[in-house]
Scaffold this motif. Structure first.
Motif, mmCIF file in Angstrom:
data_model
loop_
_atom_site.group_PDB
_atom_site.id
_atom_site.type_symbol
_atom_site.label_atom_id
_atom_site.label_comp_id
_atom_site.label_asym_id
_atom_site.label_seq_id
_atom_site.Cartn_x
_atom_site.Cartn_y
_atom_site.Cartn_z
ATOM 1 N N VAL A 56 -20.282 58.327 9.386
ATOM 2 C CA VAL A 56 -20.835 57.005 9.676
ATOM 3 C C VAL A 56 -22.337 57.062 9.452
ATOM 4 O O VAL A 56 -23.023 57.930 9.988
ATOM 5 N N THR A 57 -22.829 56.134 8.638
ATOM 6 C CA THR A 57 -24.262 56.022 8.376
ATOM 7 C C THR A 57 -24.714 54.656 8.870
ATOM 8 O O THR A 57 -24.262 53.635 8.359
ATOM 9 N N GLU A 58 -25.573 54.663 9.888
ATOM 10 C CA GLU A 58 -26.136 53.424 10.422
ATOM 11 C C GLU A 58 -27.532 53.239 9.848
ATOM 12 O O GLU A 58 -28.368 54.131 9.955
ATOM 13 N N LEU A 59 -27.778 52.085 9.260
ATOM 14 C CA LEU A 59 -29.086 51.782 8.693
ATOM 15 C C LEU A 59 -29.792 50.737 9.555
ATOM 16 O O LEU A 59 -29.143 49.900 10.186
ATOM 17 N N ARG A 60 -31.090 50.788 9.548
ATOM 18 C CA ARG A 60 -31.909 49.898 10.358
ATOM 19 C C ARG A 60 -31.712 48.437 9.958
ATOM 20 O O ARG A 60 -31.668 48.097 8.788
ATOM 21 N N GLU A 61 -31.602 47.583 10.968
ATOM 22 C CA GLU A 61 -31.530 46.145 10.746
ATOM 23 C C GLU A 61 -32.925 45.600 10.495
ATOM 24 O O GLU A 61 -33.883 46.040 11.120
ATOM 25 N N GLU A 62 -33.032 44.644 9.602
ATOM 26 C CA GLU A 62 -34.310 43.952 9.397
ATOM 27 C C GLU A 62 -34.574 43.079 10.616
ATOM 28 O O GLU A 62 -33.664 42.460 11.155
ATOM 29 N N LYS A 63 -35.807 43.040 11.024
ATOM 30 C CA LYS A 63 -36.187 42.225 12.178
ATOM 31 C C LYS A 63 -37.133 41.124 11.728
ATOM 32 O O LYS A 63 -37.940 41.311 10.830
ATOM 33 N N GLY A 64 -37.026 40.001 12.395
ATOM 34 C CA GLY A 64 -37.922 38.893 12.096
ATOM 35 C C GLY A 64 -38.037 37.984 13.288
ATOM 36 O O GLY A 64 -37.256 38.070 14.235
ATOM 37 N N GLY A 65 -38.963 37.133 13.254
ATOM 38 C CA GLY A 65 -39.163 36.182 14.345
ATOM 39 C C GLY A 65 -38.324 34.940 14.153
ATOM 40 O O GLY A 65 -37.261 34.962 13.535
#
Length: 157
Positions: free
Chosen positions: A35-44
């Motif tokens: 399992v490879t978890e990648l970072r979620e993009e964050k925004g306002g």
């Protein structure tokens, strides 16, 4: 055959983490699983879903090997019954597929580039689930598929 799940984001709810740990360990009794978890993009508040999909898509594509048979999970994909998913897995095991990579996007879904790279675009249901729930449902269905292939009693048909 090896299974590889590439997904965007971590599981935030304890009940999802517990379910994923349970079913992923069951799947690993049959096939190796990464399992490879990648970072979620964050925004306002002014988040651009298209931008997020593209950025996450680039990171997903960078982690997919050229040799992998890619199954992208998307609400617009093809639906399979559990028995059909089991047949699909069985065929790849017999054909000698080295890696079967399942891809789950983030909150805004998958980029068009990821869908194009996919050998199969699969929908888990006509209903819409969060990307975190999709991970649990996928692992349960993979486990169910393996028990169907082995004629074990988990699947009640």
């Amino acid at each position: 055959m090896k299974l590889h799940l590439l997904c965007v984001g971590r599981l935030s709810e304890s009940y999802l983490r517990e379910g994923v740990v349970d079913f992923s360990s069951r799947v690993q009794r049959y096939l190796p699983l990464t399992v490879t978890e990648l970072r979620e993009e964050k925004g306002g508040k002014k988040a651009d879903p298209g931008f997020f999909r593209e950025r996450e898509g680039e990171r997903l594509l960078a982690r997919i090997t050229n040799e992998a048979f890619v199954v992208a999970l998307d609400e617009k994909g093809k639906t399979l019954q559990s028995e059909q998913l089991s047949e699909f897995l069985g065929q790849h095991m017999v054909q000698g597929t080295g890696e079967l990579a399942f891809v789950i996007g983030g909150a805004y879904g998958l980029s068009e580039a990821v869908r194009k790279r996919a050998n199969l675009v699969l929908s888990l249901s006509p209903l819409t689930f969060t990307h975190q729930m999709a991970r649990l449902i996928l692992f349960e269905q993979l486990y169910r598929s393996m028990t169907i292939l082995r004629n074990e009693p988990y699947h009640n048909r």
